[in-house]
Scaffold this active site. Structure first.
Site, PDB file in Angstrom:
ATOM      1  N   ARG A 235      39.225  24.109  39.174  1.00  0.00           N
ATOM      2  CA  ARG A 235      39.875  24.507  37.937  1.00  0.00           C
ATOM      3  C   ARG A 235      39.322  23.627  36.825  1.00  0.00           C
ATOM      4  NH1 ARG A 235      41.310  28.572  40.023  1.00  0.00           N
ATOM      5  NH2 ARG A 235      43.437  29.331  40.330  1.00  0.00           N
ATOM      6  N   GLU A 264      40.014  28.422  29.241  1.00  0.00           N
ATOM      7  CA  GLU A 264      39.157  29.471  29.810  1.00  0.00           C
ATOM      8  C   GLU A 264      39.510  30.797  29.158  1.00  0.00           C
ATOM      9  OE1 GLU A 264      38.016  29.109  34.088  1.00  0.00           O
ATOM     10  OE2 GLU A 264      39.183  30.959  34.189  1.00  0.00           O
ATOM     11  N   HIS A 283      34.376  32.388  35.723  1.00  0.00           N
ATOM     12  CA  HIS A 283      35.338  32.290  36.833  1.00  0.00           C
ATOM     13  C   HIS A 283      35.106  33.403  37.870  1.00  0.00           C
ATOM     14  CE1 HIS A 283      39.651  30.772  37.885  1.00  0.00           C
ATOM     15  NE2 HIS A 283      39.035  31.204  38.975  1.00  0.00           N
TER      16      HIS A 283
HETATM   17  C1  DGY Z   1      42.064  31.639  42.925  1.00  0.00           C
HETATM   18  O1  DGY Z   1      42.245  32.285  43.951  1.00  0.00           O
HETATM   19  O2  DGY Z   1      42.781  30.693  42.614  1.00  0.00           O
HETATM   20  C2  DGY Z   1      40.940  32.064  42.043  1.00  0.00           C
HETATM   21  O3  DGY Z   1      40.726  31.157  41.038  1.00  0.00           O
HETATM   22  C3  DGY Z   1      41.178  33.437  41.479  1.00  0.00           C
HETATM   23  O4  DGY Z   1      42.400  33.475  40.846  1.00  0.00           O
END
Ligand code: DGY
Length: 317
Positions: A235, A264, A283
C-alpha cells in the site's frame, strides 16, 4: 425474502459480480464520493459489498442498523475500521491467498522493469532518438544472483521469495516475527535497518497497519544502497512519498517500482510522476482475469454466508 445489499463502489464492479449479487437480493449502489442514499434505503441494508478502497467506519455502519456483514473485494482491509465492526458484531470478509501469485508476479515484474530500464527503454526504442545500437547505454542492475530483501514474509512475500530463488537470488526478510516458512526458502531474518543496507532489491509486501504506516521514511531510504531498487506492491501508505521523491531525484537509490501510491492516484502534478527512475502502475497487483474471478467468487460467498448467518469462508474480523 430478497436480501437488501449495498454495493459500495464508485465504479461498476468486475463483470461477474453484479449478476451474482442480484441473484441474492435487491442491490442498491452507493458511490461513496456522492451523498448517501435516503435513510429508508440505508435502514433496510443487511449486507455491504465493498468494491474499491473507500473508507467504511463506524459512523457509516451506524447508518445501517440491520447491517450484519461487510464483504470486501480484496485482501487489504486498511480502509475498513475493523475495530468498529467488531464492536458492532458485524463480520468482515476479505479474499486472502487468492491473489498471492498474481501480486508476487507484479512485484517481480516491477523489480525486473526497474532494474533493466524496461519502461524508459521501450519509450526510447519508439522514439526518433533511437538511430543506432550503442552497447554502452542504458545499463541496468543485475537481478540474478542479487540479494532480495522482503519486508513482510506473509503469503504474498513467500511467493515473491520463490520467484527470487528461481533467479538465484539470496533472500533476506523482515517481519513482525520470524516466519516458520523462512527455512524452506533459505531466507534469513534481519532487523529492518540491516535488511535495507544489505539488499540490492527491497520488496514491500506487508499490509498497511498502524505499525507499518510510514515504515519506509527518509531515514530508512538513506540506509539503502545507491544501486538498490525499491518495489512496493503493498500500500502507498507504507512509504513517505516526499522522501522517496527526493531520494530518487538525487539518485541516492537506483530506482523504484510502485504498484501503489498514497494518495492513489497521485495528484497529476506530483513530482514523482516526472522521474524516469520511478515506474508507477495504477494498482494492478492482482489484476488478472483469473485472480479477479476468484476474488469475485470468494467475496460473494462471504456476503452470502453473512446474510444467511453462517460463518464467512474468509473472515478477517
Ligand atoms: C487487495 O486485495 O488488497 C488489492 O489491493 C486489491 O484491492
Amino acid at each position: 425474502m430478497a436480501h437488501q445489499i449495498l454495493l459500495h463502489s464508485e465504479v461498476e464492479p468486475y463483470r461477474t459480480i453484479r449478476p451474482l449479487l442480484e441473484g441474492m437480493g435487491e442491490v442498491r449502489q452507493w458511490n461513496p464520493l456522492t451523498p448517501p442514499p435516503p435513510a429508508e434505503i440505508l435502514q433496510s441494508i443487511e449486507g455491504i459489498y465493498n468494491f474499491g478502497h473507500h473508507h467504511i467506519g463506524g459512523e457509516k455502519m451506524d447508518l445501517m442498523p440491520k447491517l450484519r456483514v461487510i464483504s470486501n473485494f480484496g485482501v487489504g482491509v486498511d480502509h475498513i475500521d475493523l475495530e468498529a465492526a467488531r464492536q458492532r458484531s458485524i463480520p468482515v470478509g476479505n479474499t486472502p491467498k487468492l491473489l498471492d501469485g498474481a501480486t508476487a508476479d507484479m512485484t517481480f515484474a516491477l523489480l525486473l522493469a526497474a532494474a533493466r530500464n524496461l519502461v524508459v527503454g521501450d519509450r526510447f526504442a519508439r522514439s526518433a532518438d533511437f538511430t543506432h545500437y550503442d552497447p554502452s547505454f542504458m545499463l541496468g542492475q543485475e537481478v540474478h544472483g542479487a540479494v532480495l530483501g522482503i519486508v513482510g514474509l506473509g503469503s504474498i512475500g513467500y511467493q515473491v521469495a520463490k520467484r527470487a530463488l528461481a533467479f538465484d537470488m539470496r533472500v533476506i526478510y523482515h517481519n513482525r516475527q520470524p516466519s516458520a516458512r523462512a527455512a524452506e526458502l533459505g531466507a534469513r531474518y534481519l532487523p529492518l535497518d540491516d535488511l535495507l543496507s544489505q539488499a540490492d532489491f527491497v520488496a514491500l509486501n506487508m499490509p498497511l497497519t498502524s505499525q507499518t504506516r510510514g515504515m519506509i521514511g527518509r531515514r530508512e531510504l538513506t540506509l539503502m544502497k545507491p544501486t538498490a531498487v525499491l518495489v512496493n506492491a503493498a500500500r502507498g501508505g507504507v512509504i513517505d512519498h516526499q522522501a522517496l521523491y527526493e531520494t530518487l531525484r538525487d539518485r541516492r537509490i537506483w530506482a523504484a517500482g510502485l504498484d501503489v501510491t498514497e494518495p492513489e492516484p497521485l495528484p497529476r502534478d506530483h513530482p514523482l510522476l516526472g522521474l524516469d527512475n520511478a515506474i508507477i502502475m495504477p494498482h494492478l497487483g492482482s489484476a488478472t482475469h483469473q485472480t479477479r474471478q476468484a476474488m469475485a467468487q470468494r467475496s460473494v460467498d462471504n456476503l452470502r454466508a453473512g446474510l444467511e448467518g453462517k460463518p464467512l469462508p474468509s473472515r478477517v474480523a
